[in-house]
Scaffold this motif. Structure first.
Motif, PDB file in Angstrom:
ATOM      1  N   SER A 134       2.322  -6.666   2.310  1.00 31.15           N
ATOM      2  CA  SER A 134       3.319  -5.689   1.575  1.00 31.15           C
ATOM      3  C   SER A 134       3.136  -5.729   0.189  1.00 31.15           C
ATOM      4  CB  SER A 134       4.805  -5.630   1.896  1.00 31.15           C
ATOM      5  OG  SER A 134       5.142  -7.141   1.601  1.00 31.15           O
ATOM      6  N   ILE A 135       3.641  -5.108  -0.732  1.00 29.04           N
ATOM      7  CA  ILE A 135       3.541  -5.179  -2.226  1.00 29.04           C
ATOM      8  C   ILE A 135       4.956  -5.259  -2.596  1.00 29.04           C
ATOM      9  CG2 ILE A 135       1.316  -4.042  -2.289  1.00 29.04           C
ATOM     10  CD1 ILE A 135       2.973  -1.412  -2.969  1.00 29.04           C
TER      11      ILE A 135
ATOM     12  N   CYS B 216      -6.111   1.501   0.409  1.00 29.72           N
ATOM     13  CA  CYS B 216      -7.200   0.320  -0.591  1.00 29.72           C
ATOM     14  C   CYS B 216      -8.208  -0.149   0.554  1.00 29.72           C
ATOM     15  CB  CYS B 216      -6.168  -0.702  -0.663  1.00 29.72           C
ATOM     16  SG  CYS B 216      -4.779  -0.197  -1.674  1.00 29.72           S
TER      17      CYS B 216
ATOM     18  N   GLN C  40      -0.185  -9.325  -5.206  1.00 29.71           N
ATOM     19  CA  GLN C  40      -0.767  -8.088  -5.174  1.00 29.71           C
ATOM     20  C   GLN C  40      -1.988  -7.865  -5.827  1.00 29.71           C
ATOM     21  OE1 GLN C  40       1.947  -5.421  -7.323  1.00 29.71           O
ATOM     22  NE2 GLN C  40       2.599  -7.034  -8.356  1.00 29.71           N
TER      23      GLN C  40
ATOM     24  N   VAL D 291      -2.629   2.183  -8.212  1.00 32.96           N
ATOM     25  CA  VAL D 291      -2.469   2.192  -6.958  1.00 32.96           C
ATOM     26  C   VAL D 291      -2.119   0.597  -6.792  1.00 32.96           C
ATOM     27  CG1 VAL D 291      -3.576   2.185  -4.882  1.00 32.96           C
ATOM     28  CG2 VAL D 291      -3.883   3.948  -6.373  1.00 32.96           C
TER      29      VAL D 291
ATOM     30  N   CYS E 241      -1.998  -2.547  -4.206  1.00 29.80           N
ATOM     31  CA  CYS E 241      -2.591  -2.887  -2.979  1.00 29.80           C
ATOM     32  C   CYS E 241      -2.177  -4.261  -2.394  1.00 29.80           C
ATOM     33  CB  CYS E 241      -4.231  -2.782  -3.058  1.00 29.80           C
ATOM     34  SG  CYS E 241      -4.752  -1.357  -3.372  1.00 29.80           S
TER      35      CYS E 241
ATOM     36  N   THR F 105      -0.554   9.660  -0.777  1.00 24.50           N
ATOM     37  CA  THR F 105      -1.116   8.613  -0.151  1.00 24.50           C
ATOM     38  C   THR F 105      -2.640   8.340   0.005  1.00 24.50           C
ATOM     39  OG1 THR F 105       0.728   9.185   1.613  1.00 24.50           O
ATOM     40  CG2 THR F 105      -1.201   7.971   2.730  1.00 24.50           C
TER      41      THR F 105
ATOM     42  N   GLU G 106      -2.468   0.808   3.517  1.00 17.50           N
ATOM     43  CA  GLU G 106      -1.910   2.062   3.040  1.00 17.50           C
ATOM     44  C   GLU G 106      -1.086   1.906   1.960  1.00 17.50           C
ATOM     45  OE1 GLU G 106       0.966   5.657   4.886  1.00 17.50           O
ATOM     46  OE2 GLU G 106      -0.643   4.973   6.145  1.00 17.50           O
ATOM     47  N   SER G 107      -1.309   2.821   0.893  1.00 22.60           N
ATOM     48  CA  SER G 107      -0.459   2.709  -0.288  1.00 22.60           C
ATOM     49  C   SER G 107      -0.169   4.171  -0.845  1.00 22.60           C
ATOM     50  CB  SER G 107      -0.957   1.937  -1.536  1.00 22.60           C
ATOM     51  OG  SER G 107      -0.212   1.730  -2.420  1.00 22.60           O
TER      52      SER G 107
ATOM     53  N   GLN H 211       8.453  -2.266  -3.683  1.00 18.27           N
ATOM     54  CA  GLN H 211       8.044  -0.824  -2.843  1.00 18.27           C
ATOM     55  C   GLN H 211       9.336   0.091  -3.102  1.00 18.27           C
ATOM     56  OE1 GLN H 211       6.424  -2.769   0.634  1.00 18.27           O
ATOM     57  NE2 GLN H 211       4.962  -0.931   0.469  1.00 18.27           N
TER      58      GLN H 211
END
Length: 506
Positions: free
Chosen positions: A98-99, A152, A135, A176, A178, A149, A167-168, A102
């Motif tokens: 995850s980042i 990466c 990240q 973006v 990632c 959408t 997906e980001s 979010q």
């Protein structure tokens, strides 16, 4: 010394896969090669039965040949690699799912914070990528991909894709976020997993303590006014203010100006970021993408970063804080994340010179010598400029942060501490209202920079400019001597001298 040719057809193989490596002169071991009196050569062939003779020049000598002394038994471990080898550094052997932030990003997206829908890009147009502890952030030059959408796409050191996409979404605009992948050295972005992504860009590490305390980003350079003197003034001024590194964003300058920039790259003072992509855009339209990249490029690279234009000088006015870094050193409140400075304008009614001629000309043309007609101070909301804590800012605009991860969005610096001295060219090449915006802050008064700054900055500019442009010449005879070493060609000055001598004889 008498020499002779010896016909050698000795092959003692050392085989690597389909390659055969042999020594000349019928030698079998490296020790024999080291002690040989003549230079020994390798033959590198495919593993076939064909043996090709070779001629080797041997000199009569009783001592060991110096070419054979420096042989090794084993390859160094760092070079024991093949074309498919990729070393993974410890800091780069991390995978995340995850980042950070979010949920806050989703809230800001729903509020439309930072949405521009600007220009007409049909792809992302990658500019840079930076890996942090938790990240990877990819910066784009497209400014119309808000909340799209994306995926990466990661690549190893040989640019072979790592099949572990993430997906980001595009947020903030031109950005973006990632997740991290072990061994990722390059990255790209795609809208689907099936499409071929854009050319990947290298991932620049930002995983250690910031190497700098105060850095400066210069807004994109473009336009027809010569800039070498403004550039050297800008860099040397902020070095005196305590800055230790500069990110210079470049659209176009003259070849003469570029020599100066390249010399600053050589000495490690600056990084040049070329602003260009596949889509139409006028030269002045790069500002938002530049600010965004500056923000992320300086996260964990510097504690403080000034985001300013080539014609702006943040000027300290307090006796307590002679330089910007002295002022920054006094700030211990963790919630100060953006220092907001008011502006005073200076009328700049002519262009800077195109080239260096001599010291007197250069000193006269220095902008702080030539332009001192200073306006009254503007408000905090009239084109202010800022110094930010990059890692605490969520998204930037040209003049201020839009949102922050922590801290107060604006900390307003009183003019008794510092202001921005903005040298405004009256020609208004792009923005028609710029002159009126300046003139409403009349009356103007002559106000030179501080004496200490004048003296140090003048010397610093002269020193750098003369080092780059004041080329040490040599005599025509010396030029001719050098040219003759290159196939007997002649120096143009020598040819002219010969022609003149011929005319005189006639």
């Amino acid at each position: 010394m008498l020499s002779q040719w010896i016909f050698l057809i000795s092959f003692i193989p050392l085989t690597y896969s389909s390659i055969s490596v042999t020594f000349s002169k019928n030698l079998k071991t490296i020790e024999e090669v080291k002690n040989a009196k003549n230079e020994i050569v390798h033959y590198v062939n495919l593993n076939e039965k064909t043996e090709l003779p070779d001629f080797v020049l041997l000199e009569n000598s009783t001592s060991v040949n110096f070419h054979n002394r420096h042989l090794t038994e084993k390859e160094e471990s760092m070079f024991a690699i093949s074309s498919s080898t990729c070393f993974v550094d410890e800091w780069n052997n991390i995978r995340t799912d995850s980042i950070p932030n979010q949920q806050r990003h989703r809230e800001w997206i729903e509020m439309g914070i930072g949405k521009r829908n600007y220009l007409f890009h049909e792809s992302f147009a990658l500019l840079g990528a930076f890996v942090y502890i938790d990240q990877i952030i990819v910066t784009l030059t497209a400014e119309n991909q808000f909340n799209k959408t994306v995926y990466c796409r990661y690549y190893d050191c040989r640019r072979k894709e790592i099949p572990d996409q993430f997906e980001s979404v595009v947020y903030p605009e031109s950005t973006v976020f990632c997740a991290r992948r072990p061994g990722a050295k390059y990255i790209s972005i795609s809208e689907t997993l099936e499409e071929i992504p854009e050319y990947s860009v290298p991932i620049v590490p930002r995983v250690e303590k910031p190497p700098h305390y105060f850095t400066v980003c210069m807004a994109t350079l473009y336009g027809d006014e010569p800039k070498f003197l403004q550039i050297v003034d800008f860099i040397e001024y902020y070095k005196l203010q305590g800055a230790t590194f500069f990110h210079i964003y470049l659209r176009n300058v003259t070849d003469y100006d570029r020599v100066l920039l390249d010399d600053y790259v050589r000495t490690g003072d600056i990084e040049i970021i070329k602003m260009h992509d596949h889509y139409w855009r006028d030269d002045f339209m790069w500002h938002n993408a530049q600010i965004n990249d500056c923000h992320h490029r300086n996260k964990y690279f510097s504690k403080w970063t000034a985001v300013i234009d080539i014609d702006e000088r943040i000027e300290m006015r307090s006796d307590s804080y002679r330089t910007i870094t002295k002022f920054l050193d006094s700030i211990h409140e963790p919630n100060i994340v953006n220092l907001h400075f008011k502006v005073q304008w200076v009328i700049k009614d002519s262009n800077s010179p195109a080239k260096y001629e001599n010291d007197q000309q250069l000193s006269k043309e220095m902008i702080f010598h030539k332009y001192q007609n200073l306006s009254q101070i503007g408000s905090f909301w009239n084109q202010p400029k800022c110094i930010i804590r990059p890692e605490k800012i969520g998204a930037m605009s040209i003049h201020a942060p839009l949102v922050t991860y922590s801290g107060i969005r604006r900390s307003l610096v009183n003019e008794s501490i510092g202001v921005v001295r903005h040298y405004r060219n009256v020609e208004q090449r792009v923005f028609a209202g710029a002159l009126n915006r300046m003139m409403i802050h009349a009356p103007f008064n002559i106000s030179p920079v501080a004496k200490w700054m004048d003296e140090l900055l003048t010397n610093a500019i002269l020193s750098r400019v003369k080092w780059i442009y004041d080329i040490v010449n040599v005599s025509c005879d010396q030029k001719q001597e050098t040219y003759q070493k290159h196939g007997g060609i002649n120096a143009s000055c020598w040819v002219q001298q010969q022609n003149n001598n011929s005319i005189l004889k006639v």
